[in-house]
Enzyme design. Structure first.
Site, PDB file in Angstrom:
ATOM      1  N   GLU A  80       3.782  -0.383  -0.823  1.00  0.00           N
ATOM      2  CA  GLU A  80       2.902  -0.098  -1.964  1.00  0.00           C
ATOM      3  C   GLU A  80       1.511  -0.710  -1.787  1.00  0.00           C
ATOM      4  O   GLU A  80       0.940  -1.268  -2.727  1.00  0.00           O
ATOM      5  CB  GLU A  80       3.537  -0.611  -3.265  1.00  0.00           C
ATOM      6  CG  GLU A  80       4.886   0.003  -3.590  1.00  0.00           C
ATOM      7  CD  GLU A  80       4.816   1.511  -3.837  1.00  0.00           C
ATOM      8  OE1 GLU A  80       3.784   1.976  -4.341  1.00  0.00           O
ATOM      9  OE2 GLU A  80       5.792   2.202  -3.508  1.00  0.00           O
ATOM     10  N   THR A  83      -0.409   5.871   1.924  1.00  0.00           N
ATOM     11  CA  THR A  83      -0.530   7.319   1.728  1.00  0.00           C
ATOM     12  C   THR A  83      -1.952   7.694   1.333  1.00  0.00           C
ATOM     13  O   THR A  83      -2.496   8.697   1.821  1.00  0.00           O
ATOM     14  CB  THR A  83       0.475   7.799   0.673  1.00  0.00           C
ATOM     15  OG1 THR A  83       1.803   7.463   1.098  1.00  0.00           O
ATOM     16  CG2 THR A  83       0.371   9.299   0.463  1.00  0.00           C
ATOM     17  N   LYS A 131       5.438  12.006   8.655  1.00  0.00           N
ATOM     18  CA  LYS A 131       6.141  10.916   7.971  1.00  0.00           C
ATOM     19  C   LYS A 131       7.515  10.798   8.608  1.00  0.00           C
ATOM     20  O   LYS A 131       8.402  11.630   8.375  1.00  0.00           O
ATOM     21  CB  LYS A 131       6.279  11.231   6.471  1.00  0.00           C
ATOM     22  CG  LYS A 131       6.963  10.136   5.667  1.00  0.00           C
ATOM     23  CD  LYS A 131       6.054   8.941   5.442  1.00  0.00           C
ATOM     24  CE  LYS A 131       6.713   7.910   4.526  1.00  0.00           C
ATOM     25  NZ  LYS A 131       5.827   6.762   4.258  1.00  0.00           N
ATOM     26  N   THR A 187      11.765   7.611   1.975  1.00  0.00           N
ATOM     27  CA  THR A 187      12.861   7.088   1.157  1.00  0.00           C
ATOM     28  C   THR A 187      12.450   7.092  -0.308  1.00  0.00           C
ATOM     29  O   THR A 187      11.275   7.144  -0.654  1.00  0.00           O
ATOM     30  CB  THR A 187      13.241   5.652   1.572  1.00  0.00           C
ATOM     31  OG1 THR A 187      12.145   4.769   1.302  1.00  0.00           O
ATOM     32  CG2 THR A 187      13.602   5.585   3.045  1.00  0.00           C
ATOM     33  N   GLU A 197       2.352   8.174   9.356  1.00  0.00           N
ATOM     34  CA  GLU A 197       2.412   7.174   8.282  1.00  0.00           C
ATOM     35  C   GLU A 197       3.765   6.477   8.288  1.00  0.00           C
ATOM     36  O   GLU A 197       4.809   7.115   8.137  1.00  0.00           O
ATOM     37  CB  GLU A 197       2.183   7.819   6.914  1.00  0.00           C
ATOM     38  CG  GLU A 197       2.182   6.777   5.803  1.00  0.00           C
ATOM     39  CD  GLU A 197       2.253   7.378   4.407  1.00  0.00           C
ATOM     40  OE1 GLU A 197       2.808   6.705   3.517  1.00  0.00           O
ATOM     41  OE2 GLU A 197       1.769   8.518   4.224  1.00  0.00           O
ATOM     42  N   ALA A 231       6.642   3.488   7.001  1.00  0.00           N
ATOM     43  CA  ALA A 231       7.301   3.163   5.737  1.00  0.00           C
ATOM     44  C   ALA A 231       7.334   1.649   5.601  1.00  0.00           C
ATOM     45  O   ALA A 231       7.795   0.955   6.510  1.00  0.00           O
ATOM     46  CB  ALA A 231       8.715   3.731   5.705  1.00  0.00           C
ATOM     47  N   PRO A 248     -11.323   3.058  -3.533  1.00  0.00           N
ATOM     48  CA  PRO A 248     -11.340   2.641  -4.939  1.00  0.00           C
ATOM     49  C   PRO A 248      -9.999   2.863  -5.609  1.00  0.00           C
ATOM     50  O   PRO A 248      -9.305   3.850  -5.338  1.00  0.00           O
ATOM     51  CB  PRO A 248     -12.427   3.538  -5.552  1.00  0.00           C
ATOM     52  CG  PRO A 248     -12.536   4.704  -4.642  1.00  0.00           C
ATOM     53  CD  PRO A 248     -12.213   4.198  -3.273  1.00  0.00           C
ATOM     54  N   GLN A 249      -9.633   1.951  -6.452  1.00  0.00           N
ATOM     55  CA  GLN A 249      -8.391   2.054  -7.204  1.00  0.00           C
ATOM     56  C   GLN A 249      -8.378   3.373  -7.985  1.00  0.00           C
ATOM     57  O   GLN A 249      -9.358   3.748  -8.615  1.00  0.00           O
ATOM     58  CB  GLN A 249      -8.279   0.877  -8.168  1.00  0.00           C
ATOM     59  CG  GLN A 249      -6.957   0.704  -8.863  1.00  0.00           C
ATOM     60  CD  GLN A 249      -6.968  -0.545  -9.727  1.00  0.00           C
ATOM     61  OE1 GLN A 249      -7.451  -0.531 -10.858  1.00  0.00           O
ATOM     62  NE2 GLN A 249      -6.474  -1.639  -9.177  1.00  0.00           N
TER      63      GLN A 249
END
Length: 246
Positions: free
Chosen positions: A12, A16, A37, A41, A109, A111, A200-201
Site C-alpha cells: 500500500e 499501482t 502483474k 491477491t 508490478e 506485490a 500527489p495524494q
C-alpha cells in the site's frame, strides 16, 4: 523494448499509481506500453485488479495478470491456501518476452515489497528482476520510518546484484508534516539512487486525461516527465532550527 520492475518498500505504498503514471507518460510520447502483474491477491474473480487499474488510468496499456488469489495475503501464502503452486520467475520472463515484439515498454508490478515470496520455493520479485535483467524502481512512503525501509530495500536489491533506477514517493499529501518534508531531501540518499518523482495524494481519482497531465509533472525526465527533484526539495524544505543566543 525496455523493462522496468516497480517494487515497494512495503504494501500500500502506491506501486499501482506509479506504474500507471509510468504508462501514461510513455504513452504520451507515443510508446507502446504493457503492464504485467505476476500475482494479484485480495481480489475476487471478475473484479478488476492492479493491472486493470493501470489500463484504466492509462488507456491503451496492454495488461497481463499471471495469477490471482482471492485472499488478501502474500502471494505464496495465498497460493498455498488456494492449493496452487504460485508464480515462478520464468513465467514472468516468458510473459515479458511475449510482449516484447510489439511493445516499447513493459512495466512489471510486484506485490508488497521486494522480498515477499511469490511461491513455495521462495522466489521473490527480486528474482524476477534478476531473471529479466531489469532495473528496479522503488516506491516509498513519505512519512516517518520510510528512510529505514527504503535503505533496507535498496541494500537488499544491490546485495542481489540488482540495479536501482531511483525512488518515487507514491503519495505526497497536500499538507506534509515535518518528517515528510525532511524525508523528501533524504530519500535519494537512503536509496543510493535519485529521487525521480512524487505523485500527489489522490491522483488515481482523476479521469485518465487529467491523470496523464498530473503524472507528467510528477515524474522526472528520466521517467518521461518534467518534475525536478531539486525544486521539489527546495519548495518543501523546512526552516532550519534557530537557537537562542545570549
Amino acid at each position: 523494448m525496455r523493462t522496468i520492475v516497480v517494487t515497494g518498500t512495503g504494501t500500500e505504498v502506491g506501486k499501482t499509481a506509479v506504474g500507471a503514471a509510468l504508462a501514461a507518460t510513455a504513452l504520451a510520447w507515443g510508446e507502446r506500453v504493457a503492464v504485467v502483474k505476476p500475482a494479484q491477491t485480495g481480489v475476487a474473480a471478475g473484479e478488476p485488479g492492479d493491472a486493470a487499474e493501470v489500463a484504466r488510468l492509462a488507456p491503451g496499456t496492454t495488461q497481463r495478470e499471471l495469477a490471482r488469489h482471492p485472499e488478501p495475503l502474500a502471494p505464496a501464502t495465498a497460493a498455498h491456501r488456494a492449493g496452487e503452486k504460485g508464480v515462478r520467475p520464468g513465467q514472468v520472463a516468458d510473459a515479458v518476452a511475449g510482449l516484447g515484439a510489439d511493445h516499447d515498454l513493459v512495466i512489471v508490478e510486484g506485490a508488497g515489497g521486494l522480498l515477499v515470496r511469490l511461491n513455495g520455493e521462495g522466489a521473490t520479485i527480486a528474482d524476477v528482476a534478476a531473471r529479466l535483467d531489469a532495473p528496479l524502481l522503488l516506491v516509498a512512503r513519505p512519512d516517518l520510518g520510510t528512510l529505514n525501509h527504503t535503505a533496507l530495500t535498496a541494500e537488499a536489491a544491490r546485495a542481489r546484484g540488482l540495479a536501482v533506477a531511483g525512488v518515487v514517493i507514491g503519495s505526497w499529501p497536500p499538507d506534509p508534516d515535518l518528517a515528510m518534508r525532511c524525508n523528501a531531501a533524504e530519500l535519494g540518499t537512503a536509496a543510493g539512487a535519485p529521487l525521480l518523482g512524487a505523485l500527489p495524494q489522490g491522483i488515481t481519482r482523476l479521469p485518465p486525461d487529467e491523470f496523464a497531465a498530473a503524472a507528467r509533472v510528477s515524474l522526472a525526465p528520466e521517467l518521461d516527465g518534467t518534475w525536478e527533484a531539486a525544486e521539489f526539495v527546495r519548495l518543501h524544505s523546512p526552516d532550519p532550527i534557530r537557537t537562542a543566543t545570549g
